[in-house]
Design a protein around this motif. Sequence first.
Motif, PDB file in Angstrom:
ATOM      1  N   ASN A  14       0.825  -1.208   0.000  1.00 29.21           N
ATOM      2  CA  ASN A  14       0.000   0.000   0.000  1.00 29.21           C
ATOM      3  C   ASN A  14       0.863   1.263   0.000  1.00 29.21           C
ATOM      4  O   ASN A  14       0.602   2.211   0.736  1.00 29.21           O
ATOM      5  N   ASN A  15       1.907   1.261  -0.840  1.00 28.80           N
ATOM      6  CA  ASN A  15       2.786   2.427  -0.966  1.00 28.80           C
ATOM      7  C   ASN A  15       2.241   3.473  -1.923  1.00 28.80           C
ATOM      8  O   ASN A  15       2.836   4.532  -2.081  1.00 28.80           O
ATOM      9  N   ASP A  16       1.149   3.164  -2.599  1.00 31.83           N
ATOM     10  CA  ASP A  16       0.562   4.088  -3.568  1.00 31.83           C
ATOM     11  C   ASP A  16      -0.958   4.014  -3.440  1.00 31.83           C
ATOM     12  O   ASP A  16      -1.474   3.356  -2.550  1.00 31.83           O
ATOM     13  N   SER A  17      -1.655   4.661  -4.319  1.00 29.06           N
ATOM     14  CA  SER A  17      -3.125   4.627  -4.266  1.00 29.06           C
ATOM     15  C   SER A  17      -3.687   3.793  -5.409  1.00 29.06           C
ATOM     16  O   SER A  17      -4.817   3.994  -5.830  1.00 29.06           O
ATOM     17  N   SER A  19      -5.388   0.798  -7.430  1.00 26.03           N
ATOM     18  CA  SER A  19      -6.457  -0.155  -7.195  1.00 26.03           C
ATOM     19  C   SER A  19      -5.935  -1.575  -7.418  1.00 26.03           C
ATOM     20  O   SER A  19      -5.091  -1.807  -8.279  1.00 26.03           O
ATOM     21  N   ASP A  67      -8.379   0.468  -3.802  1.00 29.18           N
ATOM     22  CA  ASP A  67      -7.098   0.561  -3.099  1.00 29.18           C
ATOM     23  C   ASP A  67      -7.244  -0.155  -1.764  1.00 29.18           C
ATOM     24  O   ASP A  67      -8.062   0.238  -0.931  1.00 29.18           O
TER      25      ASP A  67
END
Length: 99
Positions: A14-17, A19, A67
């Motif tokens: 979950n280092n980015d947004s 999906s 996400d």
Amino acid sequence: MLPGKDSSTWNDRNNDSASTTVKFSGCSVDNGRFTYAGLQLKKARPALPGTVVNRDNNYCDTSSFGDKAAGTYYFHYSNLNGQDSVSAYLTVNSVAVGY
């Protein structure tokens, strides 16, 4: 494959947004007609069954699950055309997972 199969797991940090997505292409059934594959996105838990976090009907396209929080995930092929006990084998030429 028959309903009831699980994919390999992946670790989403979950280092980015981005999906979480599962893309099927080249879907066919050996005896019958393919309409959709029922998928469940599950979060793995040590020594316990995975928790279903989302469901989607994949029409040989991309299922988008949003996400997700950090964790280890996999998808479960739960049904073919809404039926969980069928004798038809689903073949998918390509499966791509994004997260």
